[in-house]
Design a protein around this motif. Structure first.
Motif, PDB file in Angstrom:
ATOM      1  N   ALA A 198     -66.975 -39.588  21.919  1.00 61.60           N
ATOM      2  CA  ALA A 198     -65.987 -40.654  22.060  1.00 61.60           C
ATOM      3  C   ALA A 198     -66.567 -41.751  22.928  1.00 61.60           C
ATOM      4  CB  ALA A 198     -64.695 -40.119  22.677  1.00 61.60           C
ATOM      5  N   VAL A 199     -66.092 -42.982  22.701  1.00 66.23           N
ATOM      6  CA  VAL A 199     -66.504 -44.120  23.513  1.00 66.23           C
ATOM      7  C   VAL A 199     -65.266 -44.695  24.186  1.00 66.23           C
ATOM      8  CG1 VAL A 199     -68.584 -44.730  22.252  1.00 66.23           C
ATOM      9  CG2 VAL A 199     -66.375 -45.574  21.439  1.00 66.23           C
ATOM     10  N   ALA A 200     -65.455 -45.202  25.412  1.00 63.43           N
ATOM     11  CA  ALA A 200     -64.314 -45.709  26.179  1.00 63.43           C
ATOM     12  C   ALA A 200     -64.616 -47.093  26.722  1.00 63.43           C
ATOM     13  CB  ALA A 200     -63.996 -44.756  27.337  1.00 63.43           C
ATOM     14  N   THR A 201     -63.553 -47.891  26.875  1.00 65.23           N
ATOM     15  CA  THR A 201     -63.635 -49.173  27.548  1.00 65.23           C
ATOM     16  C   THR A 201     -62.436 -49.317  28.466  1.00 65.23           C
ATOM     17  OG1 THR A 201     -63.766 -51.582  27.294  1.00 65.23           O
ATOM     18  CG2 THR A 201     -62.430 -50.392  25.687  1.00 65.23           C
ATOM     19  N   ALA A 202     -62.664 -49.965  29.609  1.00 67.91           N
ATOM     20  CA  ALA A 202     -61.579 -50.191  30.568  1.00 67.91           C
ATOM     21  C   ALA A 202     -61.320 -51.676  30.780  1.00 67.91           C
ATOM     22  CB  ALA A 202     -61.920 -49.529  31.910  1.00 67.91           C
ATOM     23  N   HIS A 203     -61.878 -52.527  29.910  1.00 64.59           N
ATOM     24  CA  HIS A 203     -61.726 -53.966  30.088  1.00 64.59           C
ATOM     25  C   HIS A 203     -60.509 -54.457  29.312  1.00 64.59           C
ATOM     26  CE1 HIS A 203     -62.536 -58.109  30.807  1.00 64.59           C
ATOM     27  NE2 HIS A 203     -63.741 -57.888  31.288  1.00 64.59           N
ATOM     28  N   LEU A 204     -59.494 -54.909  30.035  1.00 64.60           N
ATOM     29  CA  LEU A 204     -58.233 -55.295  29.402  1.00 64.60           C
ATOM     30  C   LEU A 204     -58.365 -56.520  28.498  1.00 64.60           C
ATOM     31  CD1 LEU A 204     -55.866 -54.745  32.450  1.00 64.60           C
ATOM     32  CD2 LEU A 204     -55.602 -53.640  30.227  1.00 64.60           C
ATOM     33  N   PHE A 205     -59.389 -57.336  28.715  1.00 67.49           N
ATOM     34  CA  PHE A 205     -59.480 -58.584  27.966  1.00 67.49           C
ATOM     35  C   PHE A 205     -60.552 -58.571  26.874  1.00 67.49           C
ATOM     36  CE2 PHE A 205     -57.913 -60.492  32.145  1.00 67.49           C
ATOM     37  CZ  PHE A 205     -56.587 -60.466  31.720  1.00 67.49           C
ATOM     38  N   ASN A 206     -61.265 -57.480  26.705  1.00 66.78           N
ATOM     39  CA  ASN A 206     -62.364 -57.472  25.749  1.00 66.78           C
ATOM     40  C   ASN A 206     -61.912 -57.428  24.292  1.00 66.78           C
ATOM     41  OD1 ASN A 206     -64.684 -57.830  27.181  1.00 66.78           O
ATOM     42  ND2 ASN A 206     -65.174 -55.680  27.418  1.00 66.78           N
TER      43      ASN A 206
ATOM     44  N   MET B 219     -55.935 -53.051  37.050  1.00 66.10           N
ATOM     45  CA  MET B 219     -57.119 -53.739  37.525  1.00 66.10           C
ATOM     46  C   MET B 219     -58.210 -53.846  36.465  1.00 66.10           C
ATOM     47  SD  MET B 219     -55.884 -53.938  40.621  1.00 66.10           S
ATOM     48  CE  MET B 219     -57.224 -54.537  41.656  1.00 66.10           C
ATOM     49  N   LEU B 220     -59.059 -54.853  36.646  1.00 64.47           N
ATOM     50  CA  LEU B 220     -60.364 -54.888  36.008  1.00 64.47           C
ATOM     51  C   LEU B 220     -61.380 -54.371  37.016  1.00 64.47           C
ATOM     52  CD1 LEU B 220     -60.429 -58.389  34.259  1.00 64.47           C
ATOM     53  CD2 LEU B 220     -59.942 -56.178  33.220  1.00 64.47           C
TER      54      LEU B 220
ATOM     55  N   LYS C  95     -63.838 -35.790  14.058  1.00 68.82           N
ATOM     56  CA  LYS C  95     -63.782 -37.234  14.093  1.00 68.82           C
ATOM     57  C   LYS C  95     -64.258 -37.754  15.446  1.00 68.82           C
ATOM     58  CE  LYS C  95     -61.627 -37.564  10.059  1.00 68.82           C
ATOM     59  NZ  LYS C  95     -62.254 -38.165   8.869  1.00 68.82           N
ATOM     60  N   LYS C  96     -64.931 -38.883  15.435  1.00 64.66           N
ATOM     61  CA  LYS C  96     -65.267 -39.582  16.663  1.00 64.66           C
ATOM     62  C   LYS C  96     -64.014 -40.312  17.157  1.00 64.66           C
ATOM     63  CE  LYS C  96     -70.001 -39.113  16.541  1.00 64.66           C
ATOM     64  NZ  LYS C  96     -71.066 -39.126  17.567  1.00 64.66           N
ATOM     65  N   ARG C  97     -64.059 -40.755  18.432  1.00 64.85           N
ATOM     66  CA  ARG C  97     -62.856 -41.338  19.020  1.00 64.85           C
ATOM     67  C   ARG C  97     -63.163 -42.626  19.784  1.00 64.85           C
ATOM     68  NH1 ARG C  97     -61.318 -36.965  22.984  1.00 64.85           N
ATOM     69  NH2 ARG C  97     -63.519 -36.403  22.717  1.00 64.85           N
ATOM     70  N   ILE C  98     -62.170 -43.525  19.797  1.00 62.15           N
ATOM     71  CA  ILE C  98     -62.171 -44.707  20.648  1.00 62.15           C
ATOM     72  C   ILE C  98     -61.093 -44.512  21.709  1.00 62.15           C
ATOM     73  CG2 ILE C  98     -61.769 -47.192  20.780  1.00 62.15           C
ATOM     74  CD1 ILE C  98     -62.622 -47.390  17.867  1.00 62.15           C
ATOM     75  N   ILE C  99     -61.459 -44.717  22.966  1.00 65.02           N
ATOM     76  CA  ILE C  99     -60.538 -44.471  24.072  1.00 65.02           C
ATOM     77  C   ILE C  99     -60.404 -45.730  24.916  1.00 65.02           C
ATOM     78  CG2 ILE C  99     -60.188 -43.138  26.202  1.00 65.02           C
ATOM     79  CD1 ILE C  99     -61.593 -40.798  24.828  1.00 65.02           C
ATOM     80  N   PHE C 100     -59.172 -46.043  25.273  1.00 64.96           N
ATOM     81  CA  PHE C 100     -58.877 -47.168  26.148  1.00 64.96           C
ATOM     82  C   PHE C 100     -58.518 -46.608  27.520  1.00 64.96           C
ATOM     83  CE2 PHE C 100     -56.474 -51.197  27.120  1.00 64.96           C
ATOM     84  CZ  PHE C 100     -57.496 -52.068  26.811  1.00 64.96           C
ATOM     85  N   THR C 101     -59.100 -47.177  28.585  1.00 57.25           N
ATOM     86  CA  THR C 101     -58.865 -46.691  29.935  1.00 57.25           C
ATOM     87  C   THR C 101     -58.149 -47.754  30.762  1.00 57.25           C
ATOM     88  OG1 THR C 101     -60.887 -45.359  29.851  1.00 57.25           O
ATOM     89  CG2 THR C 101     -59.946 -45.769  32.019  1.00 57.25           C
ATOM     90  N   LEU C 102     -57.080 -47.343  31.440  1.00 57.82           N
ATOM     91  CA  LEU C 102     -56.343 -48.215  32.341  1.00 57.82           C
ATOM     92  C   LEU C 102     -56.598 -47.780  33.780  1.00 57.82           C
ATOM     93  CD1 LEU C 102     -52.870 -48.438  30.547  1.00 57.82           C
ATOM     94  CD2 LEU C 102     -54.681 -50.172  30.566  1.00 57.82           C
ATOM     95  N   LEU C 103     -56.812 -48.762  34.652  1.00 54.88           N
ATOM     96  CA  LEU C 103     -57.082 -48.495  36.058  1.00 54.88           C
ATOM     97  C   LEU C 103     -55.898 -48.968  36.898  1.00 54.88           C
ATOM     98  CD1 LEU C 103     -60.792 -49.736  36.151  1.00 54.88           C
ATOM     99  CD2 LEU C 103     -59.944 -47.420  35.690  1.00 54.88           C
ATOM    100  N   PHE C 104     -55.299 -48.051  37.614  1.00 51.30           N
ATOM    101  CA  PHE C 104     -54.092 -48.313  38.417  1.00 51.30           C
ATOM    102  C   PHE C 104     -54.469 -48.293  39.890  1.00 51.30           C
ATOM    103  CE2 PHE C 104     -50.398 -46.771  40.784  1.00 51.30           C
ATOM    104  CZ  PHE C 104     -49.361 -47.530  40.281  1.00 51.30           C
TER     105      PHE C 104
ATOM    106  N   GLN D 125     -60.527 -56.122  40.446  1.00 51.94           N
ATOM    107  CA  GLN D 125     -59.839 -57.406  40.379  1.00 51.94           C
ATOM    108  C   GLN D 125     -58.444 -57.179  39.817  1.00 51.94           C
ATOM    109  OE1 GLN D 125     -61.788 -60.353  37.944  1.00 51.94           O
ATOM    110  NE2 GLN D 125     -59.933 -61.586  37.727  1.00 51.94           N
ATOM    111  N   ASN D 126     -57.446 -57.679  40.511  1.00 55.37           N
ATOM    112  CA  ASN D 126     -56.060 -57.482  40.106  1.00 55.37           C
ATOM    113  C   ASN D 126     -55.760 -58.231  38.805  1.00 55.37           C
ATOM    114  OD1 ASN D 126     -53.325 -56.930  40.050  1.00 55.37           O
ATOM    115  ND2 ASN D 126     -52.802 -58.521  41.518  1.00 55.37           N
ATOM    116  N   VAL D 127     -55.065 -57.554  37.889  1.00 55.21           N
ATOM    117  CA  VAL D 127     -54.654 -58.161  36.632  1.00 55.21           C
ATOM    118  C   VAL D 127     -53.135 -58.331  36.583  1.00 55.21           C
ATOM    119  CG1 VAL D 127     -54.588 -57.900  34.137  1.00 55.21           C
ATOM    120  CG2 VAL D 127     -56.655 -57.282  35.389  1.00 55.21           C
ATOM    121  N   GLY D 128     -52.384 -57.271  36.874  1.00 56.35           N
ATOM    122  CA  GLY D 128     -50.929 -57.371  36.834  1.00 56.35           C
ATOM    123  C   GLY D 128     -50.284 -56.015  37.025  1.00 56.35           C
ATOM    124  N   ASN D 129     -48.975 -56.012  37.242  1.00 59.78           N
ATOM    125  CA  ASN D 129     -48.242 -54.768  37.463  1.00 59.78           C
ATOM    126  C   ASN D 129     -47.775 -54.177  36.135  1.00 59.78           C
ATOM    127  OD1 ASN D 129     -46.091 -56.384  36.714  1.00 59.78           O
ATOM    128  ND2 ASN D 129     -45.228 -56.517  38.779  1.00 59.78           N
ATOM    129  N   LEU D 130     -46.955 -53.152  36.204  1.00 54.92           N
ATOM    130  CA  LEU D 130     -46.493 -52.474  34.997  1.00 54.92           C
ATOM    131  C   LEU D 130     -45.712 -53.422  34.087  1.00 54.92           C
ATOM    132  CD1 LEU D 130     -46.151 -49.919  33.293  1.00 54.92           C
ATOM    133  CD2 LEU D 130     -44.166 -49.329  34.707  1.00 54.92           C
TER     134      LEU D 130
END
Length: 272
Positions: free
Chosen positions: A225-233, A18-19, A3-12, A26-31
């Motif tokens: 697999a494809v990944a995105t790190a954009h919290l608002f997309n 962050m974005l 199977k192919k995969r979709i991955i979400f990436t978080l930047l700390f 760019q700061n987005v928010g804490n935990l």
């Protein structure tokens, strides 16, 4: 067929999430912000894996990162890979004990291959994700960068990945700095940088702005697999819609029952 995969990436970064655009943060928010707005017990129904990276530029705080990782992993059934600043087998072990299923190694691929080998021997090759950041260098060439994109390598990507990496890394996270956070879609030319005969799974990152970019990435036979790190997309039910659109388009993704709708309260999609 795998199977192919979709991955979400978080930047700390120093306690904040962050974005990133071309590796400018760019700061987005804490935990607490993340937990209020992203319930990963629900998000996990629309992604296949989660990657959490400590991209702190100054001295890192391992305690804070591990605490954040524990908070994120609570109730999240999707596999989690974590990395950033791994300089010892002991720290890799600590990340795994804090909720990660895999560890991500970046700079070590170039300047500490012994660590890559040791982590693989301790936890298994399938537990190691090699991460490579590349940037266009001139009209047609690309260079690999380490240390959060701050240090350009003299070696080619083929030299960096050849030999020790392919023997000890389970998969590769290939990120394009030029496309990072732009929403302009993936740079498929980066895939041509892989060594001849490269057989390990490839996660393509950098440039996702919508579900169509996911589809374009997954349509490439070199991409697993494809990944995105954009919290608002993919706010609201965006991840759910994206996954269903890919499935309807014939992409081989894992399927499971939906669980509600993921809502990012008080925010609209920010940029592309």
């Amino acid at each position: 067929m795998l199977k192919k995969r979709i991955i979400f990436t978080l930047l700390f970064y120093n306690g904040q999430f962050m974005l990133s655009r071309n590796f400018r943060l760019q700061n987005v928010g804490n935990l607490s912000w993340l937990q209020r707005n992203y319930n990963f017990a629900d998000v996990a129904f629309f992604i296949d894996e989660l990657i959490v990276l400590d991209v702190s530029r100054e001295a890192r705080d391992p305690d804070a990162f591990c605490a954040a990782l524990e908070g994120i992993s609570a109730g999240c059934f999707a596999p989690i890979a974590a990395g950033g600043g791994i300089e010892s087998v002991d720290y890799a072990r600590r990340l795994l004990r804090s909720g990660a299923d895999k560890v991500v190694l970046n700079s070590a691929l170039a300047d500490n291959p012994a660590l890559v080998r040791d982590v693989a021997q301790e936890f298994g090759q399938q537990c190691v994700v090699g991460s490579v950041d590349v940037k266009k260098d001139g009209a047609s060439g690309y260079s690999a960068y380490i240390r959060n994109g701050n240090e350009r390598l003299d070696m080619s990507l083929e030299e960096m990945l050849g030999g020790h990496a392919e023997g000890h890394v389970g998969e590769l996270y290939l990120n394009c700095i030029d496309r990072d956070g732009t929403g302009q879609g993936y740079d498929f030319a980066t895939l041509d940088l892989l060594p001849d005969g490269w057989s390990l799974p490839v996660i393509l990152a950098g440039g996702v702005g919508n579900a169509r970019h996911f589809a374009e990435g997954l349509a490439d036979e070199r991409v697993d697999a494809v990944a995105t790190a954009h919290l608002f997309n993919f706010v609201g039910n965006g991840l759910k819609k994206a996954r269903h659109a890919l499935l309807d388009g014939g992409i081989e993704l894992a399927q499971w029952p939906d669980k509600g709708t993921v809502v990012l309260r008080g925010h609209e999609r920010a940029g592309a």
